[in-house]
Design a protein around this motif. Structure first.
Motif, short mmCIF file in Angstrom:
data_model
loop_
_atom_site.label_atom_id
_atom_site.label_comp_id
_atom_site.label_asym_id
_atom_site.label_seq_id
_atom_site.Cartn_x
_atom_site.Cartn_y
_atom_site.Cartn_z
N ALA A 7 0.81 -1.33 -0.16
CA ALA A 7 -0.06 0.08 -0.19
C ALA A 7 0.98 1.35 0.04
CB ALA A 7 -1.15 -0.05 1.20
N ASN A 8 0.42 2.35 -0.44
CA ASN A 8 1.11 3.42 -0.61
C ASN A 8 0.93 4.20 0.87
OD1 ASN A 8 -1.51 3.73 -1.46
ND2 ASN A 8 -1.33 5.56 -2.63
N THR A 9 1.92 5.17 0.99
CA THR A 9 2.06 6.04 2.22
C THR A 9 1.73 7.51 1.87
OG1 THR A 9 3.39 4.38 3.21
CG2 THR A 9 3.20 6.41 4.34
N ASN A 10 1.12 8.42 2.61
CA ASN A 10 1.12 9.74 2.37
C ASN A 10 2.23 10.55 3.03
OD1 ASN A 10 -0.27 11.89 1.16
ND2 ASN A 10 -2.12 11.91 2.39
N MET A 11 2.70 11.32 2.30
CA MET A 11 3.88 12.13 2.94
C MET A 11 3.35 13.65 2.67
SD MET A 11 5.91 10.33 4.61
CE MET A 11 7.05 8.78 4.70
N PHE A 12 2.26 13.79 2.26
CA PHE A 12 1.63 15.39 1.99
C PHE A 12 1.67 15.94 3.44
CE2 PHE A 12 -1.60 18.38 2.59
CZ PHE A 12 -1.64 19.04 1.38
N PRO A 13 2.03 17.25 3.53
CA PRO A 13 2.46 18.19 2.52
C PRO A 13 3.86 18.29 2.22
CG PRO A 13 1.99 19.42 4.46
CD PRO A 13 1.91 17.95 4.75
N THR A 14 4.61 17.25 2.83
CA THR A 14 6.17 17.44 2.55
C THR A 14 6.18 17.14 1.19
OG1 THR A 14 6.79 17.27 4.93
CG2 THR A 14 8.33 16.64 3.31
N ILE A 15 5.72 16.13 0.94
CA ILE A 15 5.74 15.87 -0.88
C ILE A 15 4.44 16.67 -1.19
CG2 ILE A 15 5.53 13.85 -2.35
CD1 ILE A 15 8.29 13.95 -0.84
N ASN A 16 4.82 17.47 -2.34
CA ASN A 16 3.73 18.51 -2.44
C ASN A 16 3.74 18.86 -4.04
OD1 ASN A 16 2.18 21.20 -2.55
ND2 ASN A 16 2.67 20.77 -0.12
N GLY A 17 2.24 18.84 -4.43
CA GLY A 17 1.82 19.08 -5.76
C GLY A 17 1.85 20.45 -6.24
N ARG A 18 2.33 21.10 -5.32
CA ARG A 18 1.99 22.75 -5.64
C ARG A 18 3.34 23.57 -5.62
NH1 ARG A 18 -3.09 23.65 -6.94
NH2 ARG A 18 -4.81 22.57 -6.15
N LYS A 19 3.27 24.68 -5.92
CA LYS A 19 4.53 25.90 -5.83
C LYS A 19 4.14 27.10 -5.09
CE LYS A 19 3.29 27.63 -10.34
NZ LYS A 19 3.62 27.96 -11.72
N PRO A 20 5.22 27.72 -4.87
CA PRO A 20 5.14 28.82 -3.90
C PRO A 20 3.84 29.63 -4.43
CG PRO A 20 7.35 28.48 -4.38
CD PRO A 20 6.66 27.34 -5.05
N PHE A 21 3.55 30.10 -5.57
CA PHE A 21 2.45 30.77 -5.83
C PHE A 21 1.10 30.36 -5.72
CE2 PHE A 21 5.92 33.37 -8.47
CZ PHE A 21 6.18 34.15 -7.44
N THR A 22 1.09 29.06 -5.73
CA THR A 22 -0.38 28.39 -5.83
C THR A 22 -0.51 27.45 -4.60
OG1 THR A 22 0.70 26.43 -7.01
CG2 THR A 22 -0.30 28.37 -8.38
N LEU A 23 0.51 27.26 -3.78
CA LEU A 23 0.18 26.49 -2.54
C LEU A 23 -0.49 27.33 -1.62
CD1 LEU A 23 3.14 24.72 -1.08
CD2 LEU A 23 1.69 25.97 0.20
N PRO A 24 -1.62 26.55 -1.11
CA PRO A 24 -2.54 27.40 -0.29
C PRO A 24 -1.96 27.57 1.19
CG PRO A 24 -3.54 25.08 -0.83
CD PRO A 24 -2.11 25.39 -1.40
N PHE A 25 -1.57 28.36 1.60
CA PHE A 25 -0.96 28.49 3.23
C PHE A 25 -2.15 28.61 3.96
CE2 PHE A 25 2.06 30.70 0.19
CZ PHE A 25 3.07 29.90 0.41
#
Ligand SMILES: *[C@@H]1O[C@H](CO)[C@@H](O)[C@H](O)[C@H]1NC(C)=O
Ligand SMILES: *[C@@H]1O[C@H](CO)[C@@H](O)[C@H](O)[C@H]1NC(C)=O
Length: 530
Positions: free
Chosen positions: A324-342
């Motif tokens: 099974a896969n393990t979730n490492m979000f948000p350290t592994i992240n699909g966004r970038k500084p201008f679109t990452l929702p803080f």
């Protein structure tokens, strides 16, 4: 007169050697070398005195996997006995051991600031329609300190000595034949000039997407056969950026001899899968089993019936090796500084990957990393946190309003809600452009404030409603719909519409954002799964 001259000459003859001797003596004890000659004319080869940097020791250990994989020794380990050459710099230039897939590369002294990367194999998945736009910047930044990495694509090519493999060349003929998904693959090979000119009149983006899903399973199989001796196999796209110190720190608590499949979860009808653009990571043990139980032919067929290769890869890992896969979000992240929702979900966590970066953004993050290293007293800055990206990229640009701007972009919908008037007969709600408005509209019976009743009527009304809803940190108005969010992010410019009502207008509750940030206080740094 004559006597005086003889006397003077004697003084000169006696004194000059003494002065010279004192000078030599002082220089010797000053820095331990006979430094009387300019270094490039020095009698001793100066590199005898230079200790190899730590990174060099690390790079040596990677020659083992190469020997195992290619069956031959690396051709260009640095020559220890190189004679001194006039005009070479005093410090010896170290190079990474060369292999057939990478050009000779000098080891940048700045690499000494990074952790040991010799047990990690980076695997970049890309397509011929984007290689030259994305990879050169990656070579100058993110991959610069990697002793070894592999690039898989849909066409074989060389980018300034970095060789790109066609991972689809062995895809089953019966899957390629009569399959429109492979039209681009075929056209790319018959292109007589550069790919940009050949594909100019086709929808390359869409076609490249359709082709992409056939790569993931095959690339995992092939990369393990080529490089069987690494601890960790990190798979990313060409527009993914890795912050290496945090990536290494994240993996540290885990045993590569156990099965691991880390990533960032994305929901789907087949369950949560590891999102490819965020990057996913398989351990040595998982890669070994995956390759041993490989069913690439089966998944060549399966790829036809599914949207995406990362989804298929998660299914393949589950089916082939029951992992099974393990979730490492948000350290592994699909966004970038201008679109990452803080906001509540993303603030104090360390960041290891970012995704969808343009070359300009890759270069910017890399420079930011260098500046942090230069600023740190021991060259070891604190772990890069998501909030550091806020301070670097968003805080200097935070204003209360931007026109022709979309700050919502797309979101985890639980943190977003919309105000609109479904009774407005002038609107075609069935075909309203963003159906999320309708799914997540705030119901009038849930309104706590009068201001919410009018929120949809104008940008100013939307702003007034945000002011009274405590959780609202940003808002956006367009075409009689007001959107609010518990997150804050910069977002993107939009096309300027002629019709005033159709323009995208974004606003931020600057005071509330500043208060939210102050309330968070100091961060307790914690890596996921640790
Ligand atoms: C896969 O291959 C490995 C050998 O590397 C084996 O130990 C394992 O039992 C196989 N099957 C599964 C489902 O993992
Ligand atoms: C580095 O230090 C300078 C001077 O203190 C500061 O202005 C700058 O913001 C720092 N940069 C980073 C990335 O920390």
């Amino acid at each position: 007169m004559l006597l005086r001259q003889v006397h003077f000459t004697a003084i000169i003859v006696v004194c000059i050697p003494i002065i010279f001797a004192v000078f030599v003596f002082v220089s010797y004890f000053h820095d331990g070398t006979l430094n009387v000659l300019p270094s490039h004319l020095s009698l001793r080869p100066s590199h005898d005195d230079v200790k190899p940097p730590a990174q060099n020791a690390a790079s040596h250990s990677t020659s083992a996997p190469q020997v195992a994989a290619t069956g031959k020794a690396p051709s260009n380990v640095e020559n220890e006995e190189a004679p001194p050459v006039i005009n070479t710099p005093a410090t010896e230039q170290k190079v990474f051991p060369q292999n057939e897939w990478l050009p000779a590369r000098p080891i940048d002294p700045s690499c000494a600031h990074l952790p040991d990367l010799s047990k990690i194999l980076l695997i970049i998945k890309t397509g011929a329609s984007e290689t030259f736009d994305r990879l050169p910047t990656q070579f100058m930044t993110m991959t610069r300190c990697l002793p070894d990495f592999l690039i898989f694509s849909d066409m074989e090519e060389s980018i300034m000595g970095y060789r790109v493999q066609d991972v689809l060349k062995d895809t089953l003929e019966e899957v390629k034949h009569d399959n429109g998904d492979f039209n681009l693959w075929r056209r790319q090979q018959s292109c007589l000039v550069d790919q940009k000119s050949c594909q100019k009149w086709s929808n390359v983006g869409g076609e490249a997407w359709n082709l992409d899903k056939y790569k993931n399973v095959r690339q995992s199989d092939l990369s393990y056969r080529m490089r069987p001796n690494y601890d960790w196999y990190i798979h990313i796209d060409a527009d993914t950026y890795i912050h290496w110190p945090n990536m290494v720190e994240m993996l540290k608590p885990f045993d590569a001899q156990k099965d691991h499949f880390f990533g960032s979860f994305e929901p789907s009808q087949y369950g949560d899968f590891n999102h490819g653009g965020s990057g996913y990571i398989l351990s040595q043990s998982a890669m070994k089993k995956f390759q041993a139980n490989s069913s690439v032919e089966h998944f060549d067929h399966e790829a036809r019936n599914i949207c995406c290769g990362d989804m298929l890869m998660t299914i393949a890992v589950r089916e082939n090796i029951a992992l099974a896969n393990t979730n490492m979000f948000p350290t592994i992240n699909g966004r970038k500084p201008f679109t990452l929702p803080f906001g509540p979900r993303q603030w104090c966590q360390p960041i290891a990957t970012l995704h969808k970066l343009t070359s300009e953004e890759v270069a910017s993050i890399w420079e930011f990393e260098q500046e942090r290293i230069a600023n740190a007293t021991d060259g070891k800055p604190a772990p890069l946190l998501i909030k550091d990206l806020y301070y670097q990229y968003f805080a200097p640009r935070l204003v209360d309003k931007l026109e022709d701007w979309d700050n919502m972009y797309d979101d985890y919908l639980t943190n977003v809600w919309y105000y609109l008037d479904k009774d407005d007969k002038s609107k075609d709600w069935e075909h309203f452009p963003d159906q999320k408005y309708i799914w997540h509209q705030r119901k009038p019976e849930d309104f706590k404030h009068d201001e919410e009743k009018k929120a949809h009527t104008s940008f100013n009304a939307c702003k007034k409603a945000c002011d009274v809803v405590d959780e609202c940190l940003q808002f956006r108005w367009q075409d009689d719909a007001c959107a609010m969010s518990k997150n804050f992010r910069l977002g993107n410019p939009t096309e300027k519409r002629e019709n005033q009502k159709e323009r995208w207008m974004s606003g931020w509750a600057v005071k509330k954002i500043e208060k939210w940030i102050a309330d968070q206080g100091e961060c307790k740094v914690q890596f996921p799964g640790a």
